[in-house]
Scaffold this motif. Sequence first.
Motif, PDB file in Angstrom:
ATOM      1  N   LEU A 200       6.553  -4.871  -0.611  1.00  0.00           N
ATOM      2  CA  LEU A 200       5.231  -5.124  -1.187  1.00  0.00           C
ATOM      3  C   LEU A 200       4.865  -6.594  -0.991  1.00  0.00           C
ATOM      4  O   LEU A 200       4.844  -7.384  -1.932  1.00  0.00           O
ATOM      5  CB  LEU A 200       5.216  -4.751  -2.673  1.00  0.00           C
ATOM      6  CG  LEU A 200       5.334  -3.269  -2.957  1.00  0.00           C
ATOM      7  CD1 LEU A 200       5.413  -3.020  -4.459  1.00  0.00           C
ATOM      8  CD2 LEU A 200       4.165  -2.509  -2.363  1.00  0.00           C
ATOM      9  N   SER A 201       4.588  -6.942   0.246  1.00  0.00           N
ATOM     10  CA  SER A 201       4.192  -8.314   0.551  1.00  0.00           C
ATOM     11  C   SER A 201       3.418  -8.330   1.861  1.00  0.00           C
ATOM     12  O   SER A 201       3.436  -7.364   2.618  1.00  0.00           O
ATOM     13  CB  SER A 201       5.421  -9.211   0.669  1.00  0.00           C
ATOM     14  OG  SER A 201       6.248  -8.758   1.718  1.00  0.00           O
ATOM     15  N   GLY A 202       2.737  -9.434   2.088  1.00  0.00           N
ATOM     16  CA  GLY A 202       2.054  -9.686   3.347  1.00  0.00           C
ATOM     17  C   GLY A 202       1.228  -8.546   3.888  1.00  0.00           C
ATOM     18  O   GLY A 202       0.388  -7.975   3.202  1.00  0.00           O
ATOM     19  N   HIS A 203       1.487  -8.213   5.115  1.00  0.00           N
ATOM     20  CA  HIS A 203       0.721  -7.223   5.863  1.00  0.00           C
ATOM     21  C   HIS A 203       0.661  -5.871   5.148  1.00  0.00           C
ATOM     22  O   HIS A 203      -0.361  -5.186   5.196  1.00  0.00           O
ATOM     23  CB  HIS A 203       1.351  -7.065   7.254  1.00  0.00           C
ATOM     24  CG  HIS A 203       0.774  -5.970   8.072  1.00  0.00           C
ATOM     25  ND1 HIS A 203      -0.473  -6.078   8.650  1.00  0.00           N
ATOM     26  CD2 HIS A 203       1.246  -4.750   8.407  1.00  0.00           C
ATOM     27  CE1 HIS A 203      -0.735  -4.958   9.301  1.00  0.00           C
ATOM     28  NE2 HIS A 203       0.291  -4.135   9.174  1.00  0.00           N
ATOM     29  N   ASN A 204       1.733  -5.489   4.482  1.00  0.00           N
ATOM     30  CA  ASN A 204       1.780  -4.180   3.821  1.00  0.00           C
ATOM     31  C   ASN A 204       0.765  -4.038   2.701  1.00  0.00           C
ATOM     32  O   ASN A 204       0.368  -2.927   2.369  1.00  0.00           O
ATOM     33  CB  ASN A 204       3.181  -3.899   3.296  1.00  0.00           C
ATOM     34  CG  ASN A 204       4.145  -3.641   4.416  1.00  0.00           C
ATOM     35  OD1 ASN A 204       3.817  -2.993   5.402  1.00  0.00           O
ATOM     36  ND2 ASN A 204       5.339  -4.186   4.302  1.00  0.00           N
ATOM     37  N   LEU A 205       0.346  -5.141   2.092  1.00  0.00           N
ATOM     38  CA  LEU A 205      -0.632  -5.058   1.000  1.00  0.00           C
ATOM     39  C   LEU A 205      -2.040  -4.752   1.505  1.00  0.00           C
ATOM     40  O   LEU A 205      -2.893  -4.347   0.733  1.00  0.00           O
ATOM     41  CB  LEU A 205      -0.638  -6.354   0.185  1.00  0.00           C
ATOM     42  CG  LEU A 205       0.597  -6.595  -0.670  1.00  0.00           C
ATOM     43  CD1 LEU A 205       0.513  -7.945  -1.351  1.00  0.00           C
ATOM     44  CD2 LEU A 205       0.778  -5.493  -1.688  1.00  0.00           C
ATOM     45  N   SER A 206      -2.284  -4.963   2.789  1.00  0.00           N
ATOM     46  CA  SER A 206      -3.617  -4.662   3.308  1.00  0.00           C
ATOM     47  C   SER A 206      -3.620  -3.469   4.247  1.00  0.00           C
ATOM     48  O   SER A 206      -4.676  -2.919   4.531  1.00  0.00           O
ATOM     49  CB  SER A 206      -4.195  -5.881   4.035  1.00  0.00           C
ATOM     50  OG  SER A 206      -3.410  -6.215   5.156  1.00  0.00           O
ATOM     51  N   SER A 207      -2.462  -3.031   4.718  1.00  0.00           N
ATOM     52  CA  SER A 207      -2.443  -1.973   5.725  1.00  0.00           C
ATOM     53  C   SER A 207      -2.071  -0.594   5.174  1.00  0.00           C
ATOM     54  O   SER A 207      -2.161   0.390   5.887  1.00  0.00           O
ATOM     55  CB  SER A 207      -1.482  -2.334   6.853  1.00  0.00           C
ATOM     56  OG  SER A 207      -0.169  -2.433   6.364  1.00  0.00           O
ATOM     57  N   ASN A 208      -1.642  -0.515   3.928  1.00  0.00           N
ATOM     58  CA  ASN A 208      -1.253   0.770   3.332  1.00  0.00           C
ATOM     59  C   ASN A 208      -2.297   1.226   2.318  1.00  0.00           C
ATOM     60  O   ASN A 208      -3.030   0.418   1.754  1.00  0.00           O
ATOM     61  CB  ASN A 208       0.114   0.659   2.661  1.00  0.00           C
ATOM     62  CG  ASN A 208       1.221   0.540   3.677  1.00  0.00           C
ATOM     63  OD1 ASN A 208       1.425   1.425   4.489  1.00  0.00           O
ATOM     64  ND2 ASN A 208       1.912  -0.589   3.664  1.00  0.00           N
ATOM     65  N   SER A 209      -2.316   2.519   2.060  1.00  0.00           N
ATOM     66  CA  SER A 209      -3.281   3.082   1.120  1.00  0.00           C
ATOM     67  C   SER A 209      -2.944   2.650  -0.311  1.00  0.00           C
ATOM     68  O   SER A 209      -1.800   2.335  -0.631  1.00  0.00           O
ATOM     69  CB  SER A 209      -3.275   4.608   1.200  1.00  0.00           C
ATOM     70  OG  SER A 209      -2.059   5.114   0.688  1.00  0.00           O
ATOM     71  N   ASP A 210      -3.956   2.678  -1.157  1.00  0.00           N
ATOM     72  CA  ASP A 210      -3.754   2.332  -2.568  1.00  0.00           C
ATOM     73  C   ASP A 210      -2.748   3.272  -3.219  1.00  0.00           C
ATOM     74  O   ASP A 210      -1.922   2.847  -4.017  1.00  0.00           O
ATOM     75  CB  ASP A 210      -5.081   2.389  -3.334  1.00  0.00           C
ATOM     76  CG  ASP A 210      -6.012   1.248  -2.965  1.00  0.00           C
ATOM     77  OD1 ASP A 210      -5.547   0.270  -2.331  1.00  0.00           O
ATOM     78  OD2 ASP A 210      -7.205   1.336  -3.306  1.00  0.00           O
ATOM     79  N   GLU A 211      -2.792   4.546  -2.866  1.00  0.00           N
ATOM     80  CA  GLU A 211      -1.884   5.529  -3.450  1.00  0.00           C
ATOM     81  C   GLU A 211      -0.429   5.204  -3.110  1.00  0.00           C
ATOM     82  O   GLU A 211       0.443   5.260  -3.967  1.00  0.00           O
ATOM     83  CB  GLU A 211      -2.223   6.950  -2.958  1.00  0.00           C
ATOM     84  CG  GLU A 211      -3.551   7.468  -3.448  1.00  0.00           C
ATOM     85  CD  GLU A 211      -4.742   6.941  -2.642  1.00  0.00           C
ATOM     86  OE1 GLU A 211      -4.552   6.487  -1.484  1.00  0.00           O
ATOM     87  OE2 GLU A 211      -5.853   6.956  -3.178  1.00  0.00           O
ATOM     88  N   LEU A 212      -0.171   4.847  -1.853  1.00  0.00           N
ATOM     89  CA  LEU A 212       1.182   4.501  -1.428  1.00  0.00           C
ATOM     90  C   LEU A 212       1.666   3.228  -2.125  1.00  0.00           C
ATOM     91  O   LEU A 212       2.803   3.153  -2.589  1.00  0.00           O
ATOM     92  CB  LEU A 212       1.239   4.329   0.090  1.00  0.00           C
ATOM     93  CG  LEU A 212       2.599   3.991   0.678  1.00  0.00           C
ATOM     94  CD1 LEU A 212       3.592   5.111   0.413  1.00  0.00           C
ATOM     95  CD2 LEU A 212       2.473   3.740   2.168  1.00  0.00           C
TER      96      LEU A 212
END
Length: 79
Positions: free
Chosen positions: A51-63
């Motif tokens: 839960l950092s960097g790129h993953n906070l903008s590239s994954n769905s809110d549900e995930l």
Amino acid sequence: MVNSNSRNKIRRRFNKYKMVMLLGGCCAHCGYNKNISALTFHHLEYKNIPLSGHNLSSNSDELLLEELKGCALLCANCH
């Protein structure tokens, strides 16, 4: 006009803010809450995604919310 990098940066910051607030807004160990950049997500169990960097903008809110259920909010010093 806003480019995609700017939109991703805004989404990343907004998602981190939202997730920090869902976990109480301060370090679970010492109570630090002065700078959101110093707060990190500590996985208590197995992690599917960091839960950092790129993953906070590239994954769905549900995930992201599902991953957040297995985390504690810690400041950089306590983490």
